[in-house]
Each structure stands twice: as structure tokens, then as C-alpha cells.
Design a protein around this motif. Structure first.
Motif, mmCIF file in Angstrom:
data_model
loop_
_atom_site.group_PDB
_atom_site.id
_atom_site.type_symbol
_atom_site.label_atom_id
_atom_site.label_comp_id
_atom_site.label_asym_id
_atom_site.label_seq_id
_atom_site.Cartn_x
_atom_site.Cartn_y
_atom_site.Cartn_z
ATOM 1 N N PHE A 31 0.826 -1.199 0.000
ATOM 2 C CA PHE A 31 0.000 0.000 0.000
ATOM 3 C C PHE A 31 0.860 1.249 0.000
ATOM 4 O O PHE A 31 1.845 1.329 0.723
ATOM 5 C CB PHE A 31 -0.914 0.025 1.224
ATOM 6 N N MET A 34 -1.797 4.094 4.271
ATOM 7 C CA MET A 34 -2.890 3.544 5.066
ATOM 8 C C MET A 34 -3.325 4.618 6.045
ATOM 9 O O MET A 34 -2.504 5.447 6.489
ATOM 10 C CB MET A 34 -2.454 2.286 5.829
ATOM 11 N N ALA A 97 -6.860 1.699 3.069
ATOM 12 C CA ALA A 97 -5.565 1.442 2.438
ATOM 13 C C ALA A 97 -5.660 1.768 0.957
ATOM 14 O O ALA A 97 -6.668 1.453 0.313
ATOM 15 C CB ALA A 97 -5.159 -0.016 2.635
#
Length: 116
Positions: A31, A34, A97
Motif C-alpha cells: 500500500f 494507510m 488502504a
């Protein structure tokens, strides 16, 4: 989309603390960023805190100095440590995310209630 599962919500007295967790289905380093959002009854969802892959963090002014966002890559888990909780902190807290393709995933939320 990734699966995100929040836990750690509950009832706490004003001035108390809670730690929320968000377990991700894959590596959290997949990711770009987040974050934790919250939505109080009758209000829009708002950003509480965010962490970027390089470790930079961002906080809403209302939580600076009281909340801390962190992550554990070994556990693929995002955390939100909340201290000095106030009644107006009562809300459903959501984990979010965003991957490098721009796809956003959300958890189902965790209720946090601050009340005496």
C-alpha cells in the motif's frame, strides 16, 4: 481490493485510552498509504491519521499529540493508539488502504464510544 479487519473498539471513559488494530490480508508495504478515518452520527467521514510507505505520518489537528498511528510489517497490521479520549471522539473508526494503482480498500469499522 485488500481485506481489512478492524478490532479494539469499545466503551471507554473520558480521558481513557484505546488501541485500534487493522489487520490486512496482504503485505502492508503493498500500500502507498494507510489511514484511519472516523464517522460520528450525522457527520461526514473524516481523516484522523495517515501513514505513508516511507513512514511519514499526518494527523488531524484535533488529535495531534493524543493519537499515534503505527504499523507492524511482520503482522501486516496498522494501529491507532488513542489517548486522552474525549466524548466527541465517539464514532465508528475505519481503516483505509490505498495501493500503488490507486485502488482504495476499507474495513467495516470499529465502534468507539467515550462515555462515563
Amino acid at each position: 481490493q485488500a481485506q481489512l479487519v478492524e478490532s479494539g473498539g469499545g466503551l471507554v471513559q473520558p480521558g481513557g485510552s484505546l488501541r485500534l488494530s487493522c489487520a490486512a490480508s496482504g503485505s502492508i508495504f503493498s500500500f502507498y498509504t494507510m489511514g484511519w478515518f472516523r464517522q460520528a452520527p450525522g457527520k461526514q467521514r473524516e481523516l484522523v491519521a495517515r501513514i505513508f510507505n516511507g513512514g511519514r505520518t499526518k494527523y488531524a489537528d484535533s488529535v495531534k499529540g493524543r493519537f499515534t498511528i503505527s504499523r507492524d510489517s511482520a503482522k501486516n497490521t496498522l494501529y491507532l493508539r488513542m489517548n486522552s479520549l474525549r466524548r466527541k471522539s465517539t464514532a465508528v473508526y475505519y481503516c483505509e488502504a490505498v495501493d500503488y494503482s490507486g485502488v482504495t480498500s476499507w474495513g467495516r469499522g470499529a465502534q468507539v464510544t467515550v462515555s462515563s
